[in-house]
Design an enzyme around this catalytic site. Structure first.
Site, PDB file in Angstrom:
ATOM      1  N   HIS A 253       0.802  -1.238  -0.101  1.00 47.57           N
ATOM      2  CA  HIS A 253      -0.018   0.047  -0.130  1.00 47.57           C
ATOM      3  C   HIS A 253       0.893   1.442   0.095  1.00 47.57           C
ATOM      4  O   HIS A 253       1.540   1.621   1.024  1.00 47.57           O
ATOM      5  CB  HIS A 253      -0.922   0.000   1.184  1.00 47.57           C
ATOM      6  CG  HIS A 253      -1.947  -1.189   1.232  1.00 47.57           C
ATOM      7  ND1 HIS A 253      -2.555  -1.860   2.387  1.00 47.57           N
ATOM      8  CD2 HIS A 253      -2.640  -1.707   0.050  1.00 47.57           C
ATOM      9  CE1 HIS A 253      -3.453  -2.571   2.005  1.00 47.57           C
ATOM     10  NE2 HIS A 253      -3.344  -2.752   0.633  1.00 47.57           N
ATOM     11  N   GLU A 256       1.400   4.019   2.894  1.00 54.13           N
ATOM     12  CA  GLU A 256       1.927   3.544   4.199  1.00 54.13           C
ATOM     13  C   GLU A 256       3.359   3.793   4.441  1.00 54.13           C
ATOM     14  O   GLU A 256       3.888   2.686   4.550  1.00 54.13           O
ATOM     15  CB  GLU A 256       1.286   2.117   4.538  1.00 54.13           C
ATOM     16  CG  GLU A 256      -0.312   2.105   4.603  1.00 54.13           C
ATOM     17  CD  GLU A 256      -0.692   0.582   4.489  1.00 54.13           C
ATOM     18  OE1 GLU A 256      -0.203  -0.459   4.692  1.00 54.13           O
ATOM     19  OE2 GLU A 256      -2.056   0.611   4.557  1.00 54.13           O
ATOM     20  N   HIS A 351       3.118  -2.917   7.071  1.00 52.97           N
ATOM     21  CA  HIS A 351       1.859  -2.088   6.909  1.00 52.97           C
ATOM     22  C   HIS A 351       2.106  -0.878   7.919  1.00 52.97           C
ATOM     23  O   HIS A 351       2.738  -1.058   8.727  1.00 52.97           O
ATOM     24  CB  HIS A 351       0.608  -2.892   6.808  1.00 52.97           C
ATOM     25  CG  HIS A 351       0.261  -3.523   5.638  1.00 52.97           C
ATOM     26  ND1 HIS A 351      -0.458  -3.179   4.593  1.00 52.97           N
ATOM     27  CD2 HIS A 351       0.566  -5.079   5.498  1.00 52.97           C
ATOM     28  CE1 HIS A 351      -0.625  -4.323   3.761  1.00 52.97           C
ATOM     29  NE2 HIS A 351       0.103  -5.139   4.080  1.00 52.97           N
ATOM     30  N   GLU A 424       1.637  -4.536  11.635  1.00 53.24           N
ATOM     31  CA  GLU A 424       1.238  -3.106  11.577  1.00 53.24           C
ATOM     32  C   GLU A 424       1.909  -2.116  12.335  1.00 53.24           C
ATOM     33  O   GLU A 424       2.418  -2.568  13.465  1.00 53.24           O
ATOM     34  CB  GLU A 424      -0.150  -3.139  11.678  1.00 53.24           C
ATOM     35  CG  GLU A 424      -1.161  -4.097  10.851  1.00 53.24           C
ATOM     36  CD  GLU A 424      -1.683  -3.356   9.601  1.00 53.24           C
ATOM     37  OE1 GLU A 424      -1.307  -2.051   9.545  1.00 53.24           O
ATOM     38  OE2 GLU A 424      -2.413  -3.857   8.703  1.00 53.24           O
TER      39      GLU A 424
END
Length: 478
Positions: A253, A256, A351, A424
């Site tokens: 992504h 990010e 991420h 994350e």
């Protein structure tokens, strides 16, 4: 081309105009330009040195204090600017290329400012309902004489739903320009494709025999998909011996950007002279794909590739011409899984998270109880080593909406010995155990989390007894 500048954002002597293809949309008496019903957004491309003016000011009368906006640079994003008053501007995020659904990342410059000028900027078309802006996050800013990114004071930032903008969520911030220089604003710390290429070239110049930089493929726009192999040379030449492998990916992504900093921190440690790093290189092969979506990063997208695809929903059936970087990565991972000389122990996809704080992991739910319990070990060890990593926020799920992600797809088809995670890290902040005060992430904190992820493999593989004692004293301090 989707990354071309919006040179057609023009201003006439009578009224500001937005040019869309061959159609000119005149500014209406009540504010923003009228939009043809077939157009979902009243802008295309990025603003290119655009000075929005009030109706009664001709272009040749631009003076100091009439701001000029620009986002025609790598990872830039600014779709449109409306002049509201001398004290206020409405700013529109450009949607991801070929996908109007995602409008989060912004990155633009402002110049022609006047010293001590105070303004309100309204980013009026956010696509996300939940946001850390509600919890104290604030945009990043730097300027010509202060080139280090810093966060604005949270007291100057407001996030709310606005009926004047189709009930979209709006982030407003007040800002005072204290010097007449160029200012840059961004959603989070930008980490560009060029920055990655410079970093990887620097690693190559060190000529370490335990690093190999390879090229998996080229993206749709012909950018490199790099892969790093970090291990002792003996691990690549031994025959008849099982070799352990850890596979890391990041930046599927593009918006990010903290994921790139975490990945760089992990890579920095594995490339370092620390005794623990040497032990890891001696026993494990690390494969790292640091930027899975180079086109999206370059274009300033938040979620999608050049062609508007969320690559992390296409692991089950990637196309070699639509999703070439994903296709090449998947083929490589599946090849290692079939290789009888390799134990692929980990797949970790890095991420950044836009609504939660701290670092944490997502894992899968398995019917095999031993496998389910085994995958909890690594995040638990990481929570002991990294003060910003939260075990309580780590979760294991099988949500249907996540079925096309790397974690879910690979967890369902790789050998059961492979632990598959999404790592994350918050765009904003973290709190340590027992401490309710939030600490804002900066670039060094993201790099530190990456180093701690790498060091946790020493605990998982029970290699700590091979590391000199002083290295673990340093480990505790980092």
């Amino acid at each position: 081309m989707a990354d071309s500048c919006a040179d057609d954002l023009a201003v006439s002597d009578e009224s500001p105009r937005i040019v869309l293809g061959n159609e000119v949309q005149e500014k209406s008496e009540n504010g923003p330009p009228a939009v043809h019903p077939s157009l979902k957004e009243p802008f295309v491309g990025n603003v290119n040195h655009y000075t929005p003016l009030p109706l009664d000011v001709p272009i040749h009368r631009v003076v100091k204090g009439m701001l000029t906006f620009d986002a025609c640079f790598e990872s830039g994003n600014l779709g449109r600017v409306d002049y509201i008053s001398e004290f206020e501007y409405d700013i529109f995020i450009r949607p991801d290329t070929c996908n109007p659904k995602f409008r989060v990342w912004f990155n633009f410059t402002v110049q022609n400012v006047k010293a001590d000028q105070r303004l309100i900027f309204n980013l009026v078309n956010f696509s996300k309902v939940k946001s850390l802006y509600r919890d104290g996050m604030s945009p990043m800013v730097k300027s010509t004489s202060r080139p280090v990114w810093q966060r604005m004071p949270a007291k100057n930032v407001f996030y709310y739903r606005c009926p004047d903008h189709k009930k979209n969520y709006v982030m407003s911030f007040a800002f005072a320009f204290d010097k007449e220089e160029v200012y840059q604003f961004a959603y989070c710390y930008p980490y560009t494709y060029t920055r990655l290429q410079v970093y990887l070239s620097g690693l190559e110049k060190r000529q370490m025999n335990y690093l190999q930089r390879g090229l998996l493929c080229y993206s749709v726009q012909q950018r490199k998909l790099d892969i790093l192999t970090i291990t002792s040379p003996s691990n690549l030449s031994v025959e008849g011996k099982k070799r352990r492998m850890v596979f890391i990916t990041a930046r599927v992504h593009p918006g990010e950007s903290p994921a790139s900093l975490v990945c760089q921190g992990l890579t920095d440690y594995l490339m370092s002279g620390d005794p623990g790093a040497k032990v890891l290189r001696d026993h494990i092969i690390f494969k790292i794909v640091p930027m899975l979506n180079p086109d999206g990063v370059y274009l300033g997208n938040y979620r999608c590739s050049l062609m508007g695809f969320d690559l992390n929903r296409h692991w089950h059936d990637p196309s070699p011409w639509v999703h070439p970087t994903l296709c090449a990565t998947k083929d490589l991972v599946m090849g290692y899984d079939r290789d009888p000389s390799i134990d692929l122990d980990f797949y970790i996809d890095i991420h950044a998270h836009s609504t939660l704080t701290n670092g944490f992991m997502y894992g899968n739910i398995y019917s095999d109880e031993e496998r389910f319990e085994r995958q909890a070990v690594f995040p638990k060890l990481l929570s002991n080593n990294a003060e910003d990593f939260s075990w309580t926020k780590t979760s294991f799920n099988r949500d249907a909406v996540k079925a096309g992600t790397g974690r879910r797809f690979l967890g369902s088809c790789l050998n059961p010995r492979t632990n598959c995670y999404t790592l994350e890290v918050s765009f904003f902040s973290y709190a340590t155990d027992g401490n309710q005060v939030q600490e804002s992430y900066n670039e060094q904190a993201y790099l530190r989390l990456g180093r701690n992820v790498a060091k946790t493999f020493l605990d998982y593989y029970k290699l700590h007894h091979l590391v000199p004692a002083y290295s673990f004293r340093q480990f505790a301090k980092s």
